[in-house]
Write a protein that holds these residues in place. Structure first.
Motif, PDB file in Angstrom:
ATOM      1  N   LEU A 192     -22.653 -41.787 -39.532  1.00 30.69           N
ATOM      2  CA  LEU A 192     -21.757 -41.411 -40.646  1.00 30.69           C
ATOM      3  C   LEU A 192     -22.360 -40.738 -41.367  1.00 30.69           C
ATOM      4  O   LEU A 192     -22.219 -39.256 -41.581  1.00 30.69           O
ATOM      5  CB  LEU A 192     -20.848 -42.509 -40.927  1.00 30.69           C
TER       6      LEU A 192
ATOM      7  N   SER B 138     -14.349 -49.163 -41.534  1.00 28.95           N
ATOM      8  CA  SER B 138     -13.373 -48.699 -42.171  1.00 28.95           C
ATOM      9  C   SER B 138     -12.057 -49.107 -41.417  1.00 28.95           C
ATOM     10  O   SER B 138     -10.986 -48.541 -41.569  1.00 28.95           O
ATOM     11  CB  SER B 138     -13.323 -46.919 -42.037  1.00 28.95           C
TER      12      SER B 138
ATOM     13  N   ASP C 189     -12.473 -38.226 -47.568  1.00 24.96           N
ATOM     14  CA  ASP C 189     -11.385 -39.261 -47.602  1.00 24.96           C
ATOM     15  C   ASP C 189     -11.915 -40.273 -46.540  1.00 24.96           C
ATOM     16  O   ASP C 189     -11.833 -41.437 -46.792  1.00 24.96           O
ATOM     17  CB  ASP C 189     -10.104 -38.908 -46.829  1.00 24.96           C
ATOM     18  N   ARG C 190     -13.000 -39.912 -45.471  1.00 26.78           N
ATOM     19  CA  ARG C 190     -13.476 -40.775 -44.721  1.00 26.78           C
ATOM     20  C   ARG C 190     -14.471 -41.919 -45.635  1.00 26.78           C
ATOM     21  O   ARG C 190     -14.412 -43.224 -45.354  1.00 26.78           O
ATOM     22  CB  ARG C 190     -14.554 -40.176 -43.510  1.00 26.78           C
TER      23      ARG C 190
ATOM     24  N   ASP D 104     -12.317 -44.209 -47.610  1.00 31.56           N
ATOM     25  CA  ASP D 104     -11.749 -45.018 -46.805  1.00 31.56           C
ATOM     26  C   ASP D 104     -12.574 -46.240 -46.689  1.00 31.56           C
ATOM     27  O   ASP D 104     -11.916 -47.343 -46.410  1.00 31.56           O
ATOM     28  CB  ASP D 104     -11.323 -44.170 -45.357  1.00 31.56           C
TER      29      ASP D 104
END
Length: 428
Positions: free
Chosen positions: A212, A273, A382-383, A386
């Protein structure tokens, strides 16, 4: 080193390695050819494959664990008629904290004003997937085919079926008692599978976070620093202040004990997440490290992973104020009250729908009369947010479980107050 510390170390290393790789690849410090090899074989290869296998393994355990835990819990409660009060208290707690979360978010965001003075333009129009009507959601809670519900991992339908099956089992006499023994054995086996998975969890957490952060540059955060840090601060406040206060007031228990024992669950929630994928770890921690009886935890944790969306509600509140300020739109008190109500209803009305956070935000924006395409402004960060929201949500699931169990006399105080090292020694 304890398992908890190994998981946390893997989380820190994953973030560090991923961020370093992103920096090196962005600056082309490794050269074109070697950088391409790193991207292809390490980031998109090893890290991606290990991370996806890890998440798939977690999801593998969700349905069988929820099913057997709820059946065991419902069968144990069947004769005591406490199933209704437990369900009522749990749902009331989740809805109350969701309303409180979005109210705090609206107040703080209005004061901080993260969107004032910005002249951002939407890069693309965001078209959300429409949420189903609330009436359909209520009807769809009740399964027509329990096997299909399990195949599709429809948590609400699995919960209803398991509760009915467990209740009927408790009133079926000798056949029910024989089946109860089978499901208790099955639960022990599934929990053992969770324990085995947790032994390799550090590697999965490391791979997920490395992948990520290798693809996430710091520029996305810097461009929306006001929004990002306002939302992150409110999320942390809700998790470390609001929940502990509720635990202290409603149950009279030390919040520090719960927060310390939740650290491995936080690592799972942050890296995946997904509250749903974290159910096996959350349930194991709530039962075996916080002392909540299975009859309560088997209901509160799966339900919380489905409808407890405090982190998402906070995001909706902050994003609504942010988008309104970016477009120069003043929101009336009636509109703000509508945001609170819509966020609470949306936490149930869109349960189980993919991309639930952005769907519910679209509903909130439409209700407030704001342009839905404003969602495009915040998609870039947003990732990461989240991941933080999921940590808050699983913390709320654990707090609700402890509060409800304590009120029902289903909390083992000795286990709750025992140190993590003592519990690790017992499990070993």
């Amino acid at each position: 080193m304890s398992l908890t510390n190994r998981i946390l170390l893997a989380m820190v290393l994953g973030i560090a390695v991923g961020s370093l790789l992103n920096l090196l690849l962005s600056a082309n410090a490794l050269g074109v050819s070697f950088g391409a090899l790193i991207q292809t074989y390490l980031i998109d290869g090893v890290f991606d494959v290990l991370g996806r296998i890890f998440v798939a393994s977690l999801k593998l355990l969700v349905v069988p664990l929820v099913l057997v835990s709820l059946i065991c819990g419902a069968s144990a409660l069947g004769d005591s008629a406490r199933m209704g009060p437990i369900a009522g208290k749990t749902i009331a707690f989740y809805l109350f904290t969701t309303g409180l979360a979005v109210t705090i978010a609206l107040l703080v965001a209005s004061i901080v004003a993260p969107g004032e003075g910005m002249n951002l333009q939407t890069s693309a129009e965001f078209v959300p997937k429409p949420a189903p009507p609330l009436t359909d959601v209520i009807v769809n809670i009740f399964p027509t085919n329990p096997v299909k519900a399990m195949a599709e991992a429809n948590m609400l339908q699995i919960i209803v079926f398991a509760l009915l099956f467990g209740y009927a089992m408790s009133h079926a006499g000798e056949p029910g008692r024989r089946l109860a023994g089978f499901f208790r054995d099955a639960e022990a086996v599934v929990m053992r599978m969770v324990s085995l998975l947790m032994e390799v969890a550090p590697y999965g957490v490391f791979a997920l976070l490395s992948k990520l952060f290798a693809g996430m540059g710091a520029s996305a955060i810097l461009d929306l620093a006001g929004y990002f840090f306002t939302l992150a601060a409110i999320l942390v406040f809700h998790g470390l202040v609001v929940y502990p206060m509720l635990l202290r007031v409603l149950a009279g228990l030390s919040p520090a004990v719960l927060l310390q024992k939740m650290r491995p669950v936080w690592a799972f929630a942050f890296s995946t997440s997904s509250s749903g994928a974290t159910i096996p770890v959350t349930l194991r921690t709530v039962e075996h490290r916080l002392g909540v009886h299975n009859s309560v935890a088997g209901f509160t944790v799966p339900l919380g992973a489905t409808i407890n969306m405090d982190g998402t509600a906070i995001m909706q509140g902050v994003a609504t104020i942010f988008i309104a300020q970016v477009y120069g739109i003043d929101l009336s008190m009636a509109a703000l009250f509508g945001v609170v109500v819509t966020a609470i209803l949306a936490s149930i009305g869109t349960a189980g729908v993919p991309g639930v956070g952005l769907i519910t935000l679209a509903l909130v924006l439409e209700q407030a009369g704001l342009p839905v395409e404003g969602i495009a402004l915040i998609i870039g960060v947003d990732r990461l947010l989240d991941m933080i929201r999921t940590v808050i949500n699983v913390t709320g699931d654990a707090v609700a479980s402890v509060v409800v169990a304590n009120s029902e006399g289903q909390l083992d105080q000795e286990i709750y107050h025992a140190s993590a090292d003592t519990l690790d020694a017992r499990e070993a």
